[in-house]
Design a protein around this motif. Structure first.
Motif, mmCIF file in Angstrom:
data_model
loop_
_atom_site.group_PDB
_atom_site.id
_atom_site.type_symbol
_atom_site.label_atom_id
_atom_site.label_comp_id
_atom_site.label_asym_id
_atom_site.label_seq_id
_atom_site.Cartn_x
_atom_site.Cartn_y
_atom_site.Cartn_z
ATOM 1 N N ILE A 199 19.113 18.865 -11.824
ATOM 2 C CA ILE A 199 19.437 18.017 -12.495
ATOM 3 C C ILE A 199 19.266 18.927 -13.967
ATOM 4 O O ILE A 199 18.430 19.691 -14.379
ATOM 5 N N THR A 200 20.352 18.621 -14.809
ATOM 6 C CA THR A 200 20.419 19.214 -16.286
ATOM 7 C C THR A 200 20.647 18.253 -17.178
ATOM 8 O O THR A 200 21.269 16.876 -16.741
ATOM 9 N N ARG A 201 20.618 18.387 -18.455
ATOM 10 C CA ARG A 201 20.810 17.382 -19.633
ATOM 11 C C ARG A 201 21.680 17.960 -20.393
ATOM 12 O O ARG A 201 21.511 19.159 -20.838
ATOM 13 N N GLY A 241 20.286 13.822 -24.186
ATOM 14 C CA GLY A 241 19.514 13.697 -23.161
ATOM 15 C C GLY A 241 20.390 13.297 -21.722
ATOM 16 O O GLY A 241 19.804 12.707 -20.859
ATOM 17 N N PHE A 242 21.706 13.302 -21.887
ATOM 18 C CA PHE A 242 22.669 12.548 -20.848
ATOM 19 C C PHE A 242 22.113 13.524 -19.844
ATOM 20 O O PHE A 242 22.495 14.470 -19.534
ATOM 21 N N VAL A 243 21.927 12.814 -18.361
ATOM 22 C CA VAL A 243 21.527 13.452 -17.369
ATOM 23 C C VAL A 243 22.955 13.794 -16.316
ATOM 24 O O VAL A 243 23.605 12.970 -16.277
ATOM 25 N N VAL A 244 22.987 14.946 -16.088
ATOM 26 C CA VAL A 244 24.222 15.238 -15.142
ATOM 27 C C VAL A 244 23.445 15.913 -13.670
ATOM 28 O O VAL A 244 22.467 16.748 -13.955
ATOM 29 N N ILE A 245 23.752 15.413 -12.703
ATOM 30 C CA ILE A 245 23.313 15.701 -11.245
ATOM 31 C C ILE A 245 24.368 16.571 -10.635
ATOM 32 O O ILE A 245 25.469 16.493 -10.410
ATOM 33 N N VAL A 246 23.611 17.772 -9.985
ATOM 34 C CA VAL A 246 24.261 18.966 -9.552
ATOM 35 C C VAL A 246 23.642 19.303 -8.213
ATOM 36 O O VAL A 246 22.878 20.028 -8.047
#
Length: 66
Positions: free
Chosen positions: A22-24, A28-33
């Protein structure tokens, strides 16, 4: 904050319940990798954008010295 097809270099901040990184990004929008580890720096391509989360896949693994 992100668009499909966009590439960016991020640091994986956390690991989610499913084991995905998980990165933001902005605001603070979350991006799942998937297939990443906490603390890893990767260049990702956004593959799917939803209202409050986006999904991305790794394009390149980046060392801390780049």
């Amino acid at each position: 904050p992100v668009e499909e097809g966009e590439q960016r270099t991020v640091e994986i901040e956390d690991i989610g319940e499913q084991g995905d990184g998980i990165t933001r990004v902005e605001r603070g929008f979350v991006v799942i990798v998937p297939d990443t580890e906490q603390g890893e720096r990767v260049t990702v391509e956004i593959t799917d954008v939803r209202q409050n989360v986006a999904f991305a896949e790794v394009v390149k693994r980046v060392s801390y010295y780049e």
